[in-house]
Design a protein around this motif. Structure first.
Motif, PDB file in Angstrom:
ATOM      1  N   HIS A  18      47.881 -46.513 -39.712  1.00  0.00           N
ATOM      2  CA  HIS A  18      48.968 -46.090 -38.818  1.00  0.00           C
ATOM      3  C   HIS A  18      49.212 -44.610 -39.051  1.00  0.00           C
ATOM      4  O   HIS A  18      49.649 -44.194 -40.107  1.00  0.00           O
ATOM      5  CB  HIS A  18      50.244 -46.886 -39.093  1.00  0.00           C
ATOM      6  N   ARG A  19      48.902 -43.816 -38.070  1.00  0.00           N
ATOM      7  CA  ARG A  19      49.028 -42.362 -38.178  1.00  0.00           C
ATOM      8  C   ARG A  19      50.404 -41.898 -37.708  1.00  0.00           C
ATOM      9  O   ARG A  19      51.040 -42.536 -36.870  1.00  0.00           O
ATOM     10  CB  ARG A  19      47.961 -41.681 -37.328  1.00  0.00           C
ATOM     11  N   GLN A  22      51.895 -42.054 -33.942  1.00  0.00           N
ATOM     12  CA  GLN A  22      51.287 -43.155 -33.208  1.00  0.00           C
ATOM     13  C   GLN A  22      52.391 -44.069 -32.685  1.00  0.00           C
ATOM     14  O   GLN A  22      53.347 -44.384 -33.398  1.00  0.00           O
ATOM     15  CB  GLN A  22      50.353 -43.942 -34.128  1.00  0.00           C
ATOM     16  N   VAL A  26      50.181 -51.387 -35.233  1.00  0.00           N
ATOM     17  CA  VAL A  26      48.916 -51.502 -35.963  1.00  0.00           C
ATOM     18  C   VAL A  26      49.021 -52.678 -36.924  1.00  0.00           C
ATOM     19  O   VAL A  26      50.013 -52.829 -37.620  1.00  0.00           O
ATOM     20  CB  VAL A  26      48.622 -50.212 -36.756  1.00  0.00           C
TER      21      VAL A  26
END
Length: 77
Positions: A18-19, A22, A26
């Protein structure tokens, strides 16, 4: 997924799924087949995590409370 020997490193890699920024959900799923080397590695990870938990408590800030001399002593032969 191939489990890693070091649970902290594996958790860090999982966290990267999970960036920042984002907006999609996720999910990270870990599948382990019974009777495999992966199962043994997962057991080893659990033992390591138990050992870490017995030494370091949640929210502990040991490193930030160490003196410069104590930190330098860690790197001495």
């Amino acid at each position: 997924v191939d489990p890693w020997w070091n649970p902290a490193v594996e958790n860090q890699a999982t966290d990267c799924a999970h960036r920042i920024g984002q907006n999609k959900i996720v999910q990270v799923v870990k599948l382990v087949t019974r009777g495999t080397i992966e199962e043994k590695i997962c057991r080893l990870q659990e033992k390591k995590q138990e050992m870490i938990n017995s030494v370091v408590e949640d929210g502990e800030v040991m490193l930030s409370s160490m003196t410069l001399d104590e930190i330098q002593a860690l790197f001495e032969p």
